[in-house]
Each structure stands twice: as structure tokens, then as C-alpha cells.
Enzyme design. Structure first.
Site, PDB file in Angstrom:
ATOM      1  N   GLY A  50       0.827  -1.199   0.000  1.00 13.63           N
ATOM      2  CA  GLY A  50       0.000   0.000   0.000  1.00 13.63           C
ATOM      3  C   GLY A  50       0.862   1.250   0.000  1.00 13.63           C
ATOM      4  N   CYS A  51       2.179   1.068   0.007  1.00 11.12           N
ATOM      5  CA  CYS A  51       3.113   2.187  -0.072  1.00 11.12           C
ATOM      6  C   CYS A  51       3.748   2.171  -1.464  1.00 11.12           C
ATOM      7  CB  CYS A  51       4.231   2.037   0.973  1.00 11.12           C
ATOM      8  SG  CYS A  51       3.638   2.015   2.661  1.00 11.12           S
ATOM      9  N   GLN A  52       3.967   3.353  -2.031  1.00 14.74           N
ATOM     10  CA  GLN A  52       4.631   3.412  -3.329  1.00 14.74           C
ATOM     11  C   GLN A  52       6.097   3.026  -3.194  1.00 14.74           C
ATOM     12  OE1 GLN A  52       3.850   7.360  -4.873  1.00 14.74           O
ATOM     13  NE2 GLN A  52       2.125   6.595  -6.045  1.00 14.74           N
TER      14      GLN A  52
END
Length: 136
Positions: A50-52
Site C-alpha cells: 500500500g506504499c509506493q
């Protein structure tokens, strides 16, 4: 709820910062304080999705409270993680679940610098913390 000592220190230092450049420098300094993760800790099982950027989170419970370690390949995000960790270290699961992340970063004067993707990433980290602390 009183703030942990390091969180109070963070608030004091960011309170004195004038403008984004000083805050960005402070953020990177806080990121440099993160305890490095070992290669064994930088495994897929510890990745936060969910993190780039690449983000890893490790949790362990000591005497009914939680201790976390985190890292990222992105320098600014490491600073944000460091500030998140000083806010949550030593909290019991219930307090962790009630933490208002946006309010914490607003207190630090960083809410405008939290792009939607960074904000989502930090929420993903907090959500992962909640999963780890409730699932163990």
C-alpha cells in the site's frame, strides 16, 4: 494521553522549524535516527503493502507494550516513519488502534507535506501495525 518523551522532543524541534525547507531537513535527520533493519528483517513477510516506496515493519511485544522497527528506501519516508515510531513506541494495542495519525502530523506541522500517496502509505503502516498487534 501523554506523549512519549521522544514524541515531545519531535514536537519541540518541529515547532521551532520555520518553513518547509527546515522541516524537510529535520525529517531527514529523524529518518537517519531509525535503527537500521538487518537484511534478515528486510524480507517480503515484513513488507508493508500500500506504499509506493519499499517499506518494512517489524513488531515485537515486550511486557504488554509494542516495540517497532521500520525502514524505507525513500529518505523522506524514513523521516515520516521515524516520527510515527516515536509516537507509537511502547503503546498497548488499544491505544495504537485509537491513534489519530493525521492529528499527530498536524501537530508536527507536516500535514500539508503529506501527499495523498504518502498519507496512504503511512496509514498502510499504521494498519499493518494494528494487524500485527492484534494477530499475535
Amino acid at each position: 494521553m501523554s506523549l512519549p518523551l521522544q514524541a515531545q522532543e519531535a514536537l519541540a524541534s518541529f515547532d521551532q522549524a520555520r518553513g518547509w525547507e527546515q522541516r524537510a531537513r529535520l525529517l531527514m535527520q529523524w529518518g537517519d535516527r531509525l535503527e537500521p533493519l538487518t537484511e534478515a528483517e528486510k524480507v517480503e513477510a515484513n513488507r508493508v503493502h500500500g506504499c509506493q516506496s519499499l517499506v518494512w515493519l517489524v513488531a515485537k511485544q515486550v511486557d504488554q507494550v509494542w516495540q517497532f522497527k521500520a525502514s524505507s528506501d525513500a529518505r523522506l519516508l524514513r523521516g515520516l516513519l521515524a516520527l510515527l515510531l516515536v509516537r507509537v513506541q511502547g503503546l498497548p494495542s488499544e491505544a495504537l488502534a485509537r491513534l489519530d495519525l493525521r492529528q499527530w502530523f498536524t501537530q508536527l506541522g507536516l500535514e500539508r507535506q503529506l501527499s495523498p500517496s504518502r498519507s496512504n502509505g503511512l496509514h498502510a503502516v499504521l494498519q499493518r501495525m494494528a494487524e500485527l498487534t492484534s494477530g499475535l
